[in-house]
Design an enzyme around this catalytic site. Structure first.
Site, short mmCIF file in Angstrom:
data_model
loop_
_atom_site.label_atom_id
_atom_site.label_comp_id
_atom_site.label_asym_id
_atom_site.label_seq_id
_atom_site.Cartn_x
_atom_site.Cartn_y
_atom_site.Cartn_z
N GLU A 167 46.45 57.74 -1.12
CA GLU A 167 45.56 58.81 -1.59
C GLU A 167 46.17 59.56 -2.78
O GLU A 167 46.41 60.77 -2.71
CB GLU A 167 45.25 59.79 -0.46
N GLU A 365 42.55 53.69 6.51
CA GLU A 365 42.49 54.85 7.42
C GLU A 365 41.05 55.12 7.75
O GLU A 365 40.20 55.20 6.84
CB GLU A 365 43.04 56.13 6.76
#
Ligand code: IFM
Length: 465
Positions: A167, A365
């Protein structure tokens, strides 16, 4: 009854990270999380910091057995820069850390669990932040490449899947726009510079990986959130286009499509936020090639055209839209009313298929947050009953299955997370684990979702009535 079967050799497991699980003991340096917590514990939920967390440093053997118990064939964690590297300028490793990571990875491999190793999960060494401004500095991109090269040299023969950044947009948002990561600055131009420098650090690390001619693969994990509109008006559609440009395409296009969106450069120039770059740096980024993409997904983004004036005195993406709450949406009552929208998985998958060369990717995720109370106590059979989570996971996987049937090139699913872990400013407020962590004793306790996952991973399918 419908059975949803997944492709052969599908990866099943969980994702976590070093700073959220290991504990800080024995590190030669502090990360910005260690030092920020020491300076301002009141900013962290119940004042709990990253010093002990899951204590993976000492409990990794027990934990790998727990992974195996619920059927994992793979697991992602990260190496902490502030643990592995003794000399942050040269990239010289710390002997204790080398021993720990070798033992940890070996334990997984011996138990049939493929370690997937990430190099940066928001955890800048404090000294590099204070001395150089972290990724505000180009020099730190070289230091990151040295750290990466050390990791590849030490563990590259046993790790098949490497990830440069998890991220990468989040430290930009948190640290330079919205005040939830250190250094808590609010500066649109600096944010754009940090975003660019992170991509540069990524490209330099990929280059080091290629130079070592290892046989594994290297990729990056992006949090991709589709932007849905309030209605079909041209204004709302434009608002969604901007949100997509700034939050998704800003990283996806350079790293997967090998180009910086022209419109993004024009927009940043308009706001005097264009980062300082050289032609060579741009070519290094756009010429760099990843072997796979990881995608994190939790919630959809809903936007509408701005109806109120933009009042901040620095640039943020919200200059171009306002967030919108769908009155017909479904929400997670246990997580700030976050919207639940499984269809987004299908939309992300088709976007990658149609607009990003159908690059090989995995769902790196996905998770459903609950608090301790909503998960409830341990039941008579010794299991914590988080059935709410199971139903939602199934709905998301139905969408993923549909996407794969329609050609999505997806090779695995990692749920966030394995054992409830420490989550930055939220500390342990929200739980995501297959196992509950007792903060007093460190005991790990299985949840029903863990047993559900075991059946799924072992059979490579699930069935719904
Ligand atoms: O805990 C985080 C993780 O570090 C990055 N993705 C989202 C998770 C849950 O909030």
């Amino acid at each position: 009854m419908t059975t949803y079967a997944f492709p052969n050799h599908f990866l099943w497991g969980a994702a976590a990270s070093g700073p959220q699980t290991e504990g800080a003991e024995g590190k030669p340096h502090r990360s910005i999380w260690d030092s920020w917590h020491a300076a301002q514990p009141e900013r962290f939920y119940r004042g709990i910091g990253p010093e002990t967390v899951c204590n993976t440093l000492h409990r990794y053997k027990e934990d790998v057995a727990l992974m195996k118990h619920i059927g994992f064939n793979s697991f992602r964690t990260s190496i902490q820069w502030s643990r592995l590297i003794d000399d942050l300028e040269t990239g010289e490793p710390n002997a204790e850390a080398v021993r720990f990571y070798n033992d940890y990875f070996d334990e997984m491999i011996a138990n049939g669990i493929e370690p997937m190793v990430n190099l940066y999960h928001f955890d800048m060494p404090e000294e590099l932040q204070n001395r150089y401004g972290g990724f505000e500095s180009k020099h730190v991109t070289d230091l990151f490449a040295r750290f990466a090269a050390t990791a590849f040299r030490l563990f590259g023969h046993k790790i098949k899947y490497w990830i440069t950044f998890n991220e990468p947009i989040v430290p930009v948002e948190g640290g330079y726009l919205y005040d939830f990561h250190y250094p808590c600055k609010k500066d649109g131009k600096l944010a754009a510079q940090v975003a660019f420098n992170i991509m540069l650090a990524h490209a330099k690390a990929v280059q080091c990986y290629r130079e070592q001619a290892l046989t594994g693969e290297i990729g990056v994990v992006l949090n991709l959130t589709p932007s849905y509109t309030r209605n079909d008006s041209a204004e709302d559609k434009k608002a969604a286009w901007y949100a997509d440009l700034l939050f998704n395409r800003s990283f996806l296009d350079p790293l997967v499509k090998h180009q910086f969106p022209k419109e993004l450069c024009e927009l940043l120039a308009l706001h005097q936020c264009l980062p300082e770059t050289t032609k060579e740096e741009v070519s290094l980024i756009t010429g760099s090639h990843i072997d796979f993409l990881g995608v994190n997904y939790y919630v959809p983004r809903r936007v509408q055209a701005r109806e109120t004036p933009y009042t901040l005195d620095y640039f943020t993406p919200e200059f171009y839209f306002e967030n919108y709450v769908d009155p017909n949406g479904r929400f997670n009552p246990y997580r700030d009313n976050n919207e639940i929208h499984p269809q987004a998985i299908y939309d992300i998958a088709t976007n990658i298929r149609d607009n990003y060369g159908n690059i090989k990717w995995y769902l790196a995720e996905i998770g459903i947050a609950m608090d301790l109370q909503s998960e409830g106590p341990v039941q008579a059979d010794g299991v914590i009953d988080d059935g709410f989570r199971i139903g939602l996971m199934e709905e998301h996987l139905v969408q993923l299955h549909r996407a794969i049937a329609d050609g999505a090139n997806c090779f695995g699913v990692h749920q966030w997370t394995f054992i409830d872990n420490w989550s930055w400013l939220n500390s342990f407020k929200r739980r995501y684990g297959f196992y509950r962590l007792d903060l007093e004793t460190g005991k790990r306790q299985i949840k029903r979702n863990g047993l559900w996952f075991k059946a799924l991973a072992q059979s490579n399918q699930f069935t719904l009535e």
